[in-house]
Design a protein around this motif. Structure first.
Motif, PDB file in Angstrom:
ATOM      1  N   TYR A 114     -39.323   3.802 -44.412  1.00 43.18           N
ATOM      2  CA  TYR A 114     -40.136   4.706 -45.214  1.00 43.18           C
ATOM      3  C   TYR A 114     -40.089   4.341 -46.695  1.00 43.18           C
ATOM      4  N   ASP A 115     -38.897   4.107 -47.229  1.00 44.36           N
ATOM      5  CA  ASP A 115     -38.781   3.785 -48.658  1.00 44.36           C
ATOM      6  C   ASP A 115     -39.531   2.504 -49.009  1.00 44.36           C
ATOM      7  N   ALA A 116     -39.394   1.479 -48.187  1.00 39.02           N
ATOM      8  CA  ALA A 116     -40.098   0.220 -48.442  1.00 39.02           C
ATOM      9  C   ALA A 116     -41.609   0.420 -48.306  1.00 39.02           C
ATOM     10  N   ALA A 117     -42.026   1.191 -47.309  1.00 37.52           N
ATOM     11  CA  ALA A 117     -43.451   1.468 -47.111  1.00 37.52           C
ATOM     12  C   ALA A 117     -44.018   2.214 -48.308  1.00 37.52           C
ATOM     13  N   LEU A 118     -43.270   3.168 -48.829  1.00 37.10           N
ATOM     14  CA  LEU A 118     -43.724   3.917 -49.995  1.00 37.10           C
ATOM     15  C   LEU A 118     -43.872   2.996 -51.210  1.00 37.10           C
ATOM     16  N   GLU A 119     -42.966   2.041 -51.349  1.00 37.89           N
ATOM     17  CA  GLU A 119     -43.062   1.073 -52.447  1.00 37.89           C
ATOM     18  C   GLU A 119     -44.299   0.193 -52.297  1.00 37.89           C
ATOM     19  N   ALA A 152     -49.838  -1.134 -54.046  1.00 42.25           N
ATOM     20  CA  ALA A 152     -51.261  -1.270 -53.728  1.00 42.25           C
ATOM     21  C   ALA A 152     -52.093  -0.280 -54.538  1.00 42.25           C
ATOM     22  N   CYS A 153     -51.573   0.907 -54.754  1.00 40.67           N
ATOM     23  CA  CYS A 153     -52.309   1.895 -55.562  1.00 40.67           C
ATOM     24  C   CYS A 153     -52.438   1.433 -56.996  1.00 40.67           C
ATOM     25  N   ARG A 154     -51.392   0.840 -57.536  1.00 39.50           N
ATOM     26  CA  ARG A 154     -51.440   0.374 -58.922  1.00 39.50           C
ATOM     27  C   ARG A 154     -52.308  -0.875 -59.069  1.00 39.50           C
ATOM     28  N   ALA A 155     -52.444  -1.663 -58.024  1.00 43.90           N
ATOM     29  CA  ALA A 155     -53.241  -2.891 -58.093  1.00 43.90           C
ATOM     30  C   ALA A 155     -54.734  -2.594 -58.040  1.00 43.90           C
ATOM     31  N   LEU A 204     -54.490   1.529 -47.696  1.00 41.30           N
ATOM     32  CA  LEU A 204     -54.854   2.327 -46.522  1.00 41.30           C
ATOM     33  C   LEU A 204     -53.760   2.296 -45.458  1.00 41.30           C
ATOM     34  N   VAL A 205     -53.281   1.094 -45.146  1.00 40.76           N
ATOM     35  CA  VAL A 205     -52.273   0.945 -44.088  1.00 40.76           C
ATOM     36  C   VAL A 205     -50.997   1.702 -44.445  1.00 40.76           C
ATOM     37  N   TRP A 206     -50.442   1.399 -45.610  1.00 41.91           N
ATOM     38  CA  TRP A 206     -49.137   1.979 -45.949  1.00 41.91           C
ATOM     39  C   TRP A 206     -49.249   3.433 -46.360  1.00 41.91           C
ATOM     40  N   GLY A 207     -50.387   3.847 -46.872  1.00 37.43           N
ATOM     41  CA  GLY A 207     -50.600   5.266 -47.151  1.00 37.43           C
ATOM     42  C   GLY A 207     -50.619   6.077 -45.867  1.00 37.43           C
ATOM     43  N   ALA A 208     -51.313   5.575 -44.855  1.00 37.25           N
ATOM     44  CA  ALA A 208     -51.362   6.282 -43.568  1.00 37.25           C
ATOM     45  C   ALA A 208     -49.990   6.321 -42.911  1.00 37.25           C
ATOM     46  N   LEU A 209     -49.253   5.227 -43.002  1.00 35.72           N
ATOM     47  CA  LEU A 209     -47.927   5.199 -42.373  1.00 35.72           C
ATOM     48  C   LEU A 209     -46.946   6.139 -43.073  1.00 35.72           C
ATOM     49  N   THR A 210     -46.973   6.183 -44.394  1.00 34.47           N
ATOM     50  CA  THR A 210     -46.078   7.109 -45.096  1.00 34.47           C
ATOM     51  C   THR A 210     -46.532   8.552 -44.899  1.00 34.47           C
ATOM     52  N   ASP A 211     -47.845   8.785 -44.872  1.00 35.93           N
ATOM     53  CA  ASP A 211     -48.342  10.135 -44.589  1.00 35.93           C
ATOM     54  C   ASP A 211     -47.890  10.606 -43.213  1.00 35.93           C
ATOM     55  N   TRP A 266     -55.131  -2.820 -37.914  1.00 35.76           N
ATOM     56  CA  TRP A 266     -54.293  -1.719 -38.401  1.00 35.76           C
ATOM     57  C   TRP A 266     -55.122  -0.553 -38.920  1.00 35.76           C
ATOM     58  N   VAL A 267     -56.105  -0.807 -39.732  1.00 29.84           N
ATOM     59  CA  VAL A 267     -56.869   0.277 -40.344  1.00 29.84           C
ATOM     60  C   VAL A 267     -57.683   1.032 -39.307  1.00 29.84           C
ATOM     61  N   TYR A 268     -58.414   0.307 -38.470  1.00 35.10           N
ATOM     62  CA  TYR A 268     -59.316   0.971 -37.537  1.00 35.10           C
ATOM     63  C   TYR A 268     -58.713   1.163 -36.154  1.00 35.10           C
ATOM     64  N   GLY A 269     -57.995   0.172 -35.641  1.00 35.40           N
ATOM     65  CA  GLY A 269     -57.454   0.256 -34.289  1.00 35.40           C
ATOM     66  C   GLY A 269     -56.209   1.109 -34.191  1.00 35.40           C
ATOM     67  N   VAL A 270     -55.220   0.822 -35.016  1.00 36.65           N
ATOM     68  CA  VAL A 270     -53.929   1.518 -34.912  1.00 36.65           C
ATOM     69  C   VAL A 270     -53.961   2.856 -35.638  1.00 36.65           C
ATOM     70  N   LEU A 271     -54.444   2.869 -36.861  1.00 35.99           N
ATOM     71  CA  LEU A 271     -54.340   4.073 -37.692  1.00 35.99           C
ATOM     72  C   LEU A 271     -55.548   5.001 -37.589  1.00 35.99           C
ATOM     73  N   GLY A 272     -56.610   4.531 -36.984  1.00 34.37           N
ATOM     74  CA  GLY A 272     -57.729   5.400 -36.639  1.00 34.37           C
ATOM     75  C   GLY A 272     -58.690   5.776 -37.749  1.00 34.37           C
ATOM     76  N   TYR A 273     -58.731   5.000 -38.831  1.00 30.83           N
ATOM     77  CA  TYR A 273     -59.765   5.260 -39.828  1.00 30.83           C
ATOM     78  C   TYR A 273     -61.125   5.028 -39.181  1.00 30.83           C
ATOM     79  N   GLU A 274     -62.113   5.762 -39.637  1.00 37.55           N
ATOM     80  CA  GLU A 274     -63.465   5.590 -39.118  1.00 37.55           C
ATOM     81  C   GLU A 274     -64.086   4.350 -39.745  1.00 37.55           C
ATOM     82  N   ARG A 275     -64.675   3.529 -38.891  1.00 32.11           N
ATOM     83  CA  ARG A 275     -65.358   2.333 -39.387  1.00 32.11           C
ATOM     84  C   ARG A 275     -66.579   2.756 -40.198  1.00 32.11           C
ATOM     85  N   PRO A 276     -66.826   2.051 -41.289  1.00 30.56           N
ATOM     86  CA  PRO A 276     -68.040   2.362 -42.062  1.00 30.56           C
ATOM     87  C   PRO A 276     -69.281   2.057 -41.231  1.00 30.56           C
TER      88      PRO A 276
END
Length: 116
Positions: free
Chosen positions: A26-31, A36-39, A54-61, A101-111
């Motif tokens: 969790y700590d590494a994922a949050l980092e 990524a947010c700052r970039a 998107l990936v690490w935000g969903a995993l930490t959430d 990861w974004v669409y298959g594993v974490l379930g974001y809706e495809r544009p």
């Protein structure tokens, strides 16, 4: 973070720390998410800045919103980190990683496809 090589090196370092036990998943994922947010948006066209957010935000959430599933979420974090370290730098492999990861594993809706 303006220097994309420094950004990518920092992401690699946090992913490696997660895998070698020097940081909790969790700590590494949050980092990684924070990096990524700052970039973004100064990413110079590097999809990693946006997609890693998107990936690490969903995993930490996942941990923060469903704490009873922390073990499962952290296993996904470890898998995502291991896979990232394997493919990072190969832009075609990264695109496949993000798609899965974004669409298959974490379930974001495809544009929606662009209208023609």
């Amino acid at each position: 973070m303006e220097d994309l090589e420094a950004f990518r090196a920092a992401v690699r370092a946090h992913a490696a720390a997660m895998l070698n036990g020097n940081a909790s998943p969790y700590d590494a994922a949050l980092e990684i998410w924070g990096l990524a947010c700052r970039a973004w948006p100064g990413d110079d066209g590097d999809e990693a800045c946006y997609s890693l957010q998107l990936v690490w935000g969903a995993l930490t959430d996942w941990v923060e919103l469903r704490s009873a599933e922390t073990d499962q979420a952290e296993m996904h974090m470890i898998t995502a980190a291991r896979e990232w370290l394997t493919i990072e730098g190969d832009r075609e492999a990264e695109a496949r990683y993000f798609d899965r990861w974004v669409y298959g594993v974490l379930g974001y809706e495809r544009p929606a496809p662009p209208r023609t």
